[in-house]
Scaffold this active site. Structure first.
Site, PDB file in Angstrom:
ATOM      1  N   HIS A  81       0.831  -1.205   0.000  1.00  0.00           N
ATOM      2  CA  HIS A  81       0.000   0.000   0.000  1.00  0.00           C
ATOM      3  C   HIS A  81       0.866   1.256   0.000  1.00  0.00           C
ATOM      4  CE1 HIS A  81       0.406   0.845   4.388  1.00  0.00           C
ATOM      5  NE2 HIS A  81       0.313  -0.457   4.561  1.00  0.00           N
ATOM      6  N   ASP A  83       0.135   4.420   1.154  1.00  0.00           N
ATOM      7  CA  ASP A  83       0.033   5.409   2.234  1.00  0.00           C
ATOM      8  C   ASP A  83       0.791   4.960   3.479  1.00  0.00           C
ATOM      9  OD1 ASP A  83      -1.884   3.336   2.505  1.00  0.00           O
ATOM     10  OD2 ASP A  83      -3.052   4.531   3.907  1.00  0.00           O
ATOM     11  N   GLU A 158      -4.791   2.282   2.734  1.00  0.00           N
ATOM     12  CA  GLU A 158      -4.874   1.081   3.567  1.00  0.00           C
ATOM     13  C   GLU A 158      -5.042   1.445   5.030  1.00  0.00           C
ATOM     14  OE1 GLU A 158      -3.318  -2.289   6.062  1.00  0.00           O
ATOM     15  OE2 GLU A 158      -2.649  -0.215   5.934  1.00  0.00           O
ATOM     16  N   GLU A 159      -4.316   2.473   5.466  1.00  0.00           N
ATOM     17  CA  GLU A 159      -4.241   2.766   6.893  1.00  0.00           C
ATOM     18  C   GLU A 159      -5.506   3.427   7.446  1.00  0.00           C
ATOM     19  OE1 GLU A 159      -2.082   1.548   8.609  1.00  0.00           O
ATOM     20  OE2 GLU A 159      -0.167   1.411   7.589  1.00  0.00           O
TER      21      GLU A 159
END
Length: 502
Positions: A81, A83, A158-159
């Protein structure tokens, strides 16, 4: 973006992996602000002559031709991902939307052994998941490596909420084998992860007039280690929001004549809260008694947490007269008590342990953030579980308690778990590759954190998946540490496995 490698990375191997990590750390990449990374990846694809595609959710795939004996093989997806979690120390001037991550090397002791680690200056490092993205790019960019056609899939957000994975256009992938490079313990192959969901509790704050002689005081909790609310939740680290509630409801702390004004703390739902502060209106004549009572209670709490959070500190200050007008008005005593009691009823930390995998957390809850905006207070808590229905059942009970205090409850960013499969060819090849390299078997592992594999498996039926990565400690905190000695074996595993999958 300069061509020269950051001084802390000079001499580290594999050179191409560190070159790509250095490029990524110079690009701001908070969740939902990954445009700079996408532009970099698209430019890289154009330079190398690779096809690339981006979907409406902001995910990007780079299609890299196979090399050597892998030219005509079935494609392999390599996923990470774009981010990163953006957490910093209170004294850091870093702006995650404009500033590159400043690197440093240091030495830390893990499990009784001193290790050289890469860290950032006062912020999260972004090795989660920058090191995985860098490894995927290095696999494609390093000459003479043998591998099948690669579909380098880099997801957005994602986060924050996995919105990239949830919104993935299945047409981006033709591969039905995927290796996720977002795990954080070298020597382990992850086959399963927990699912989870955020609970948002919102209180409308009916504010009263200030009483004559009332003054505002600020109570703060500082110095906590924090951590990843999945990976570190079992370590018993203090949660600043829970500590504050424990402090204010401690025996000997009399809140008669004390009314709530605001409360703000925590950084993200998926990070254990490190700091929090609340502003209270208090009768001037009672300020010193309140301060003494909180000091005593704070000392007792600190003593009980000294082994896991030795730097826990409780702050208390009466605000000067010139700041009084900037403080929101007091919330009614009744509402203040109701909110405090509701918060005290919210568990945080490990709720149950797995009966199947020793040492694995089955269900947990994390009080991630609390914030005041105008006349509303919002609590965000993230529950995770590997057991079907456990998150819903737990949050239903929380909802009843919160609604009884006057809160409105909403649910956001739910994500599914990932059920283990031990009969796939991808897993068998990965275990054989690891044993060939290191003459020992990798550990089959499950993780209490959420991985995108659960979501991706729903979006692309029939996808075989595994996850692995180098060691990363204290992710989601400014202490995030990447032990340098685990990056090279992680890289060798990536390369050797790709060569076996032709």
């Amino acid at each position: 973006m300069g061509d020269e490698l950051h001084p802390t990375l000079i001499g580290l191997e594999p050179a191409e992996l560190w070159r790509q990590f250095d490029a990524l750390r110079q690009i701001p990449r908070p969740s939902l602000h990954e445009a700079g990374v996408r532009a970099y990846l698209k430019g890289l694809a154009e330079r190398e002559g690779w096809d690339s595609a981006t979907d409406e959710a902001g995910n990007i795939v780079l299609r890299v031709p196979g090399r050597g004996a892998g030219v005509d093989s079935e494609p392999l997806a390599v996923q990470g991902h774009m981010d990163m979690v953006c957490e910093k120390r209170s004294d850091s001037p870093h702006d995650f939307h404009t500033d590159p991550i400043a690197l440093r090397r240091s030495t830390r002791t893990f499990q009784g052994r001193e290790r050289e680690v890469l860290q950032a200056e006062g912020t999260t490092l972004g090795a989660d998941n920058g090191i995985g993205v860098a490894a995927g790019l290095a696999l494609a960019l390093t000459p003479d490596l043998v591998h099948p056609p690669l579909e380098l899939l880099f997801t957005a957000d994602e986060e924050e909420g996995m919105s990239g994975a949830f919104g993935l256009d299945p047409g981006l992938l033709t591969a039905r084998r995927l290796i996720n490079l977002d795990a954080e313990l070298e020597g382990c192959i992850y086959l399963s992860c927990a699912g989870g969901r955020e609970l948002h509790a919102i209180w409308d704050l009916n504010r009263d007039e200030r009483h004559h002689g009332d003054v505002p005081v600020r109570v703060s909790i500082q110095g906590l280690r924090g951590g990843h609310s999945g990976v570190d939740i079992h370590r018993g680290r203090a949660n600043a929001i829970a500590v504050l509630v424990r402090l204010l409801t401690a025996e000997g702390v009399d809140l008669e004549g004390v009314r709530f004004a605001s409360c703000d703390g925590g950084g993200r739902a998926n990070a254990i809260a490190r700091t929090v502060e609340t502003t209270l209106w208090c009768a001037k004549a009672r300020v010193h008694a309140l301060e003494r009572a909180l000091e005593t209670a704070g000392r007792q709490i600190a003593e009980s947490m000294v082994e896991v959070d030795p730097e826990l500190a409780v702050g208390f200050v009466e605000l000067p007269a010139e700041d009084h007008d900037a403080v929101p008005g007091p919330v009614s005593a009744r509402t203040s008590r109701a909110i405090l009691e509701a918060l005290r009823a919210q568990p945080t930390g490990v709720l149950t342990w797995s009966a199947v995998i020793p040492g694995l957390v089955e269900t947990s809850n994390n009080l991630g953030t609390i914030s005041t905006s105008g006349d509303q207070l919002r609590l965000v808590a993230l529950a995770r579980s590997s057991k079907d229905g456990a998150v819903d059942g737990f949050q239903d009970r929380c909802e009843r308690t919160l609604e009884a205090s006057g809160a409105t409850v909403e649910y956001h960013h739910g994500f599914p778990g990932w059920e283990a499969r031990v009969d796939t060819e991808l897993l068998h090849q990965a275990e054989a590759a690891y044993e060939e390299l290191f003459e020992r078997k990798p550990v089959r592992e499950a993780i209490h954190a959420g991985l995108e594999c659960g979501v991706l498996g729903n979006r692309v039926p029939g996808l075989e998946m595994i996850a692995f990565g180098p060691d990363i400690f204290d992710a989601h905190t400014p202490d995030e540490s990447l032990p340098i000695d685990t990056v090279e074996p992680f890289w060798r595993f990536v390369v050797h496995l790709a060569a076996r999958l032709i």
